[in-house]
Design a protein around this motif. Structure first.
Motif, PDB file in Angstrom:
ATOM      1  N   MET A   1       0.839  -1.185   0.000  1.00 53.22           N
ATOM      2  CA  MET A   1       0.000   0.000   0.000  1.00 53.22           C
ATOM      3  C   MET A   1       0.880   1.243   0.000  1.00 53.22           C
ATOM      4  N   LEU A   2       0.465   2.214  -0.757  1.00 53.57           N
ATOM      5  CA  LEU A   2       1.192   3.473  -0.823  1.00 53.57           C
ATOM      6  C   LEU A   2       1.014   4.268   0.471  1.00 53.57           C
ATOM      7  N   LEU A   3      -0.160   4.161   1.076  1.00 55.69           N
ATOM      8  CA  LEU A   3      -0.474   4.892   2.308  1.00 55.69           C
ATOM      9  C   LEU A   3      -0.655   3.897   3.455  1.00 55.69           C
ATOM     10  N   THR A   4       0.119   4.055   4.507  1.00 51.51           N
ATOM     11  CA  THR A   4      -0.021   3.177   5.674  1.00 51.51           C
ATOM     12  C   THR A   4      -1.075   3.743   6.625  1.00 51.51           C
ATOM     13  N   ILE A   5      -1.513   2.915   7.557  1.00 50.73           N
ATOM     14  CA  ILE A   5      -2.486   3.375   8.553  1.00 50.73           C
ATOM     15  C   ILE A   5      -1.886   4.494   9.397  1.00 50.73           C
ATOM     16  N   GLU A   6      -0.605   4.392   9.717  1.00 54.29           N
ATOM     17  CA  GLU A   6       0.060   5.429  10.514  1.00 54.29           C
ATOM     18  C   GLU A   6       0.062   6.755   9.764  1.00 54.29           C
ATOM     19  N   GLU A   7       0.354   6.706   8.452  1.00 60.29           N
ATOM     20  CA  GLU A   7       0.332   7.930   7.642  1.00 60.29           C
ATOM     21  C   GLU A   7      -1.089   8.468   7.528  1.00 60.29           C
ATOM     22  N   TYR A   8      -2.044   7.565   7.354  1.00 59.65           N
ATOM     23  CA  TYR A   8      -3.456   7.943   7.276  1.00 59.65           C
ATOM     24  C   TYR A   8      -3.859   8.728   8.523  1.00 59.65           C
ATOM     25  N   ASN A   9      -3.519   8.179   9.680  1.00 65.72           N
ATOM     26  CA  ASN A   9      -3.830   8.873  10.933  1.00 65.72           C
ATOM     27  C   ASN A   9      -3.058  10.183  11.039  1.00 65.72           C
ATOM     28  N   GLY A  10      -1.783  10.161  10.618  1.00 59.92           N
ATOM     29  CA  GLY A  10      -0.950  11.352  10.681  1.00 59.92           C
ATOM     30  C   GLY A  10      -1.451  12.489   9.810  1.00 59.92           C
ATOM     31  N   LEU A  11      -2.131  12.153   8.722  1.00 61.83           N
ATOM     32  CA  LEU A  11      -2.705  13.170   7.845  1.00 61.83           C
ATOM     33  C   LEU A  11      -3.997  13.753   8.410  1.00 61.83           C
ATOM     34  N   GLY A  12      -4.486  13.166   9.497  1.00 62.48           N
ATOM     35  CA  GLY A  12      -5.666  13.709  10.175  1.00 62.48           C
ATOM     36  C   GLY A  12      -6.996  13.168   9.705  1.00 62.48           C
ATOM     37  N   PHE A  13      -6.985  12.063   8.981  1.00 67.11           N
ATOM     38  CA  PHE A  13      -8.243  11.485   8.531  1.00 67.11           C
ATOM     39  C   PHE A  13      -8.895  10.682   9.655  1.00 67.11           C
ATOM     40  N   ASP A  14     -10.228  10.584   9.608  1.00 67.39           N
ATOM     41  CA  ASP A  14     -10.997   9.869  10.624  1.00 67.39           C
ATOM     42  C   ASP A  14     -11.174   8.404  10.247  1.00 67.39           C
ATOM     43  N   GLY A  15     -11.407   7.581  11.262  1.00 73.93           N
ATOM     44  CA  GLY A  15     -11.762   6.195  11.004  1.00 73.93           C
ATOM     45  C   GLY A  15     -10.959   5.170  11.747  1.00 73.93           C
ATOM     46  N   CYS A  16      -9.750   5.496  12.205  1.00 70.18           N
ATOM     47  CA  CYS A  16      -8.928   4.505  12.904  1.00 70.18           C
ATOM     48  C   CYS A  16      -8.650   4.997  14.320  1.00 70.18           C
ATOM     49  N   VAL A  25      -9.978  -0.129   8.336  1.00 73.79           N
ATOM     50  CA  VAL A  25      -9.309   1.012   7.721  1.00 73.79           C
ATOM     51  C   VAL A  25      -8.345   0.544   6.635  1.00 73.79           C
ATOM     52  N   GLU A  26      -7.634  -0.538   6.894  1.00 73.53           N
ATOM     53  CA  GLU A  26      -6.703  -1.071   5.891  1.00 73.53           C
ATOM     54  C   GLU A  26      -7.441  -1.472   4.618  1.00 73.53           C
ATOM     55  N   LYS A  27      -8.600  -2.103   4.765  1.00 74.50           N
ATOM     56  CA  LYS A  27      -9.405  -2.472   3.599  1.00 74.50           C
ATOM     57  C   LYS A  27      -9.866  -1.231   2.846  1.00 74.50           C
ATOM     58  N   ALA A  28     -10.269  -0.201   3.580  1.00 77.95           N
ATOM     59  CA  ALA A  28     -10.712   1.042   2.944  1.00 77.95           C
ATOM     60  C   ALA A  28      -9.558   1.715   2.203  1.00 77.95           C
ATOM     61  N   ILE A  29      -8.364   1.687   2.780  1.00 82.30           N
ATOM     62  CA  ILE A  29      -7.196   2.276   2.128  1.00 82.30           C
ATOM     63  C   ILE A  29      -6.858   1.505   0.857  1.00 82.30           C
ATOM     64  N   CYS A  30      -6.892   0.183   0.905  1.00 84.98           N
ATOM     65  CA  CYS A  30      -6.612  -0.636  -0.291  1.00 84.98           C
ATOM     66  C   CYS A  30      -7.617  -0.339  -1.394  1.00 84.98           C
ATOM     67  N   ARG A  31      -8.868  -0.281  -1.032  1.00 86.98           N
ATOM     68  CA  ARG A  31      -9.918   0.010  -2.015  1.00 86.98           C
ATOM     69  C   ARG A  31      -9.763   1.423  -2.565  1.00 86.98           C
ATOM     70  N   ALA A  32      -9.437   2.364  -1.685  1.00 84.05           N
ATOM     71  CA  ALA A  32      -9.247   3.747  -2.114  1.00 84.05           C
ATOM     72  C   ALA A  32      -8.056   3.867  -3.057  1.00 84.05           C
ATOM     73  N   GLN A  33      -6.988   3.130  -2.778  1.00 87.31           N
ATOM     74  CA  GLN A  33      -5.816   3.185  -3.653  1.00 87.31           C
ATOM     75  C   GLN A  33      -6.163   2.674  -5.050  1.00 87.31           C
ATOM     76  N   ARG A  34      -6.965   1.628  -5.123  1.00 89.72           N
ATOM     77  CA  ARG A  34      -7.387   1.124  -6.435  1.00 89.72           C
ATOM     78  C   ARG A  34      -8.195   2.180  -7.192  1.00 89.72           C
ATOM     79  N   MET A  35      -9.079   2.871  -6.478  1.00 89.58           N
ATOM     80  CA  MET A  35      -9.891   3.904  -7.119  1.00 89.58           C
ATOM     81  C   MET A  35      -9.016   5.065  -7.594  1.00 89.58           C
ATOM     82  N   ILE A  36      -8.105   5.514  -6.751  1.00 93.76           N
ATOM     83  CA  ILE A  36      -7.217   6.623  -7.124  1.00 93.76           C
ATOM     84  C   ILE A  36      -6.313   6.193  -8.276  1.00 93.76           C
TER      85      ILE A  36
END
Length: 121
Positions: A1-16, A25-36
């Motif tokens: 994954m390009l974005l880790t959960i730690e980076e996701y939290n560090g960027l200030g996004f909600d959910g974890c 959250v990991e599943k959502a990040i994987c799915r989001a990466q495919r969409m992006i």
């Protein structure tokens, strides 16, 4: 994954909030990466492979992935109808929420020049 959960939290996004949320959250990040990746004609995949090294581009891809993942976590695959406002930016979901792209992710991609429009460069 390009974005880790730690980076996701560090960027200030909600959910974890805690460890029990990590799998969701990991599943959502994987799915989001495919969409992006689809929206950028493979730039997220290229960045993950090290083919894109520009820090600004990688940072913008991570922001877009994070915004899309947060969107999935808050709204599921199809968002509820209504209007989203971010400063002067406003986005209205109609037709019973058939649009499943985060308006924030789209703004990041378009403003950074990463959004693929099907035009050869």
């Amino acid at each position: 994954m390009l974005l880790t959960i730690e980076e996701y939290n560090g960027l200030g996004f909600d959910g974890c909030v805690d460890e029990k949320d990590e799998e969701r959250v990991e599943k959502a990040i994987c799915r989001a990466q495919r969409m992006i990746d689809l929206l950028t004609d493979g730039k997220a995949d290229a960045a993950e492979k090290g083919e894109i090294t520009a820090e600004a581009a990688i940072g913008n891809l991570k922001q877009a992935i994070g915004a899309q993942a947060e969107f999935y976590l808050e709204n599921g695959a199809c968002p509820a109808s209504g209007t989203t406002r971010l400063g002067d930016f406003s986005y209205t979901i109609e037709n019973e929420g058939i649009n499943a792209i985060s308006p924030v992710a789209m703004a990041v991609l378009k403003l950074s020049g990463l959004f693929y429009r099907g035009v050869a460069a």
